[in-house]
Design a protein around this motif. Sequence first.
Motif, PDB file in Angstrom:
ATOM      1  N   PRO A 112     -11.508  36.907 -92.835  1.00 51.41           N
ATOM      2  CA  PRO A 112     -12.045  36.498 -94.139  1.00 51.41           C
ATOM      3  C   PRO A 112     -11.621  35.064 -94.501  1.00 51.41           C
ATOM      4  O   PRO A 112     -10.553  34.587 -94.127  1.00 51.41           O
ATOM      5  CB  PRO A 112     -11.442  37.521 -95.100  1.00 51.41           C
ATOM      6  N   SER A 113     -12.483  34.416 -95.241  1.00 52.10           N
ATOM      7  CA  SER A 113     -12.216  33.042 -95.714  1.00 52.10           C
ATOM      8  C   SER A 113     -11.440  33.149 -97.018  1.00 52.10           C
ATOM      9  O   SER A 113     -12.012  33.071 -98.140  1.00 52.10           O
ATOM     10  CB  SER A 113     -13.526  32.278 -95.899  1.00 52.10           C
ATOM     11  N   LEU A 114     -10.144  33.309 -96.937  1.00 52.40           N
ATOM     12  CA  LEU A 114      -9.332  33.579 -98.125  1.00 52.40           C
ATOM     13  C   LEU A 114      -9.311  32.410 -99.093  1.00 52.40           C
ATOM     14  O   LEU A 114      -9.308  32.613-100.324  1.00 52.40           O
ATOM     15  CB  LEU A 114      -7.905  33.940 -97.691  1.00 52.40           C
ATOM     16  N   GLU A 139     -10.805  30.768-104.511  1.00 56.42           N
ATOM     17  CA  GLU A 139     -11.389  29.813-105.478  1.00 56.42           C
ATOM     18  C   GLU A 139     -12.487  30.482-106.280  1.00 56.42           C
ATOM     19  O   GLU A 139     -12.545  30.330-107.519  1.00 56.42           O
ATOM     20  CB  GLU A 139     -11.928  28.609-104.710  1.00 56.42           C
ATOM     21  N   ARG A 140     -13.367  31.258-105.618  1.00 51.57           N
ATOM     22  CA  ARG A 140     -14.458  31.929-106.334  1.00 51.57           C
ATOM     23  C   ARG A 140     -13.907  32.974-107.294  1.00 51.57           C
ATOM     24  O   ARG A 140     -14.407  33.125-108.420  1.00 51.57           O
ATOM     25  CB  ARG A 140     -15.420  32.602-105.346  1.00 51.57           C
ATOM     26  N   MET A 179     -12.743  34.760-112.870  1.00 52.49           N
ATOM     27  CA  MET A 179     -11.853  35.334-113.867  1.00 52.49           C
ATOM     28  C   MET A 179     -11.624  34.376-115.033  1.00 52.49           C
ATOM     29  O   MET A 179     -11.334  34.807-116.152  1.00 52.49           O
ATOM     30  CB  MET A 179     -10.507  35.684-113.205  1.00 52.49           C
ATOM     31  N   GLY A 180     -11.776  33.040-114.847  1.00 50.57           N
ATOM     32  CA  GLY A 180     -11.615  32.076-115.942  1.00 50.57           C
ATOM     33  C   GLY A 180     -12.893  31.745-116.663  1.00 50.57           C
ATOM     34  O   GLY A 180     -12.875  30.980-117.634  1.00 50.57           O
ATOM     35  N   SER A 181     -14.003  32.283-116.194  1.00 50.87           N
ATOM     36  CA  SER A 181     -15.288  31.981-116.812  1.00 50.87           C
ATOM     37  C   SER A 181     -15.432  32.768-118.111  1.00 50.87           C
ATOM     38  O   SER A 181     -14.966  33.911-118.221  1.00 50.87           O
ATOM     39  CB  SER A 181     -16.413  32.339-115.830  1.00 50.87           C
ATOM     40  N   LEU A 185     -22.100  35.726-104.247  1.00 50.50           N
ATOM     41  CA  LEU A 185     -21.598  34.681-103.365  1.00 50.50           C
ATOM     42  C   LEU A 185     -22.686  34.226-102.404  1.00 50.50           C
ATOM     43  O   LEU A 185     -23.720  34.878-102.227  1.00 50.50           O
ATOM     44  CB  LEU A 185     -20.402  35.212-102.566  1.00 50.50           C
ATOM     45  N   ASP A 186     -22.421  33.083-101.739  1.00 54.25           N
ATOM     46  CA  ASP A 186     -23.345  32.576-100.730  1.00 54.25           C
ATOM     47  C   ASP A 186     -23.366  33.546 -99.535  1.00 54.25           C
ATOM     48  O   ASP A 186     -22.393  34.256 -99.275  1.00 54.25           O
ATOM     49  CB  ASP A 186     -22.898  31.191-100.249  1.00 54.25           C
ATOM     50  N   PRO A 187     -24.467  33.569 -98.756  1.00 52.70           N
ATOM     51  CA  PRO A 187     -24.519  34.476 -97.588  1.00 52.70           C
ATOM     52  C   PRO A 187     -23.383  34.246 -96.593  1.00 52.70           C
ATOM     53  O   PRO A 187     -22.953  35.193 -95.922  1.00 52.70           O
ATOM     54  CB  PRO A 187     -25.879  34.166 -96.979  1.00 52.70           C
TER      55      PRO A 187
END
Length: 503
Positions: free
Chosen positions: A405-407, A412-413, A418-420, A434-436
């Motif tokens: 996985p791209s941790l 970041e996402r 969570m801050g949105s 998320l992007d594909p």
Amino acid sequence: MSEVASELARVRGAFRQPTLTLLHQRQAPVVIAVFRAAFGRDNRPVPTARLHAQVEDHLGRLRGAGEPDVPVGSGREVCLRWMRGQWLVRTLDDSGREVYALTSHAQQALELVKALSRDRATLSEHRIATLLSTVRRFNSEANPDRTARVTLLNAEIARLTAERDRLVDGAELEPATPDYMLEGFTELQLLISALPSDFARVEERFAQIRAEILASFRSEARPAGEVIDDYLARADALMTATPEGRAFEGAFALLRDDSMVGQLRDDLAALLEHPLSDQLLADGERAELRGTVRLIREGLDRVLSQRSRVTSTLKEYIVSHDATRDRELEQTLRRIESELMTWMAHSGPRATVDLPLLPARVEVEHLRERFHDPADDVVPTRLADLAPPETAGPSRQDLMALGGPSLADLRERLDRAMGSPDPAASLGDLFDSLDPSLRRPVEILGLLHLAADRDLAAEERTEPYRAVRPDGSQRTFRVPLVPLPGTDPSAPDLDRTPQEDAR
């Protein structure tokens, strides 16, 4: 020494032979009966386990019939006693199975009992005629006088010519009487019954030579070449200087001549087809006469097999001989083997000896486990000197797509969501947005790992994660619902319909 004393010494020597020790005992009738029942008329070898069971069964039946003189013990114990009496021998057959076989001494005893159990033949014309013809043929073949031998041959030729001419001229053919045929069949059976013991003597002699050769090799008292020369000389003498060896060579020469074998088979068939043979011979006796050629072939095969074992023993020794066999360990092992054979030859079947399972431990402070290898100090080949691969390998993007996985991107996402002010309702909604490239199946594990670091609790309900594989195919996974902070997890209905779980 007087004449009677020397005769007594010779008789005592004869009584010490295993043949007479078998017959000169109280249990002799039982032993002979068991041998005849187990080995049959042909005296064929019997597998060890089968003979143990047969002997035990036969002895049990005799005890049940009230026979008092029956050997005691199990079938194996009785067979071992008979082996020590030199009436049975244990060997390997052509297929490698362990079998029992009757020794020549036991076969002689069986022949004697068989001859005594037949009707005693009295003095007859056939016996006198056989005696006269045998003496005349012997004299014609051994007479040193050339003129006398030619005279005997001319007389025999004249007699046979006159008989042939008489029959050709139509003279009356005199039929053989029943007494004449019975006497002839009896003498023929006596000659045939003596063949197995003759072959067994040659076979046992080769087995004795093999044991002596092995003992000479183990003792190393003589050079190996001298032992081999001695074997070759003794094998040649066995075939030429002993009656058994000469009989074997004669039988071997007979079987090499197809015409003689065919003549023997035709003569036996003609005698068995005689009108009087059905009245004079039982079915077993007819089968015994009909199997004469097979009996000779089997005896020759056993002798040749035993001789091949002696030859293979020499071959194995010559091939496996090591020039350093005088080392201390090799000599120790050979002495142990020699002592073990001596102990087994004189110990009982249940004798035991206490031996440690492993030798004593040797106190050594340190032993090198690895020694210097100059090949370990060779400088590896420079990468620039290597030839380029014929085909290009996978690209960096391909390797990244197949990795874990791209941790960093997922963290970041997740922090941004969570801050949105308007975050996603759950971790599954965030994954679907998320992007594909970040929606591979392995990214689900990455998101769950990051959620556990942030103490985000999962519920019993599940929600779908629509993943996209690197090849573009999609798959939906059902994962426990993980609500994000600032959302109402009970408001949306995240338990989708089964149609959304289609792959």
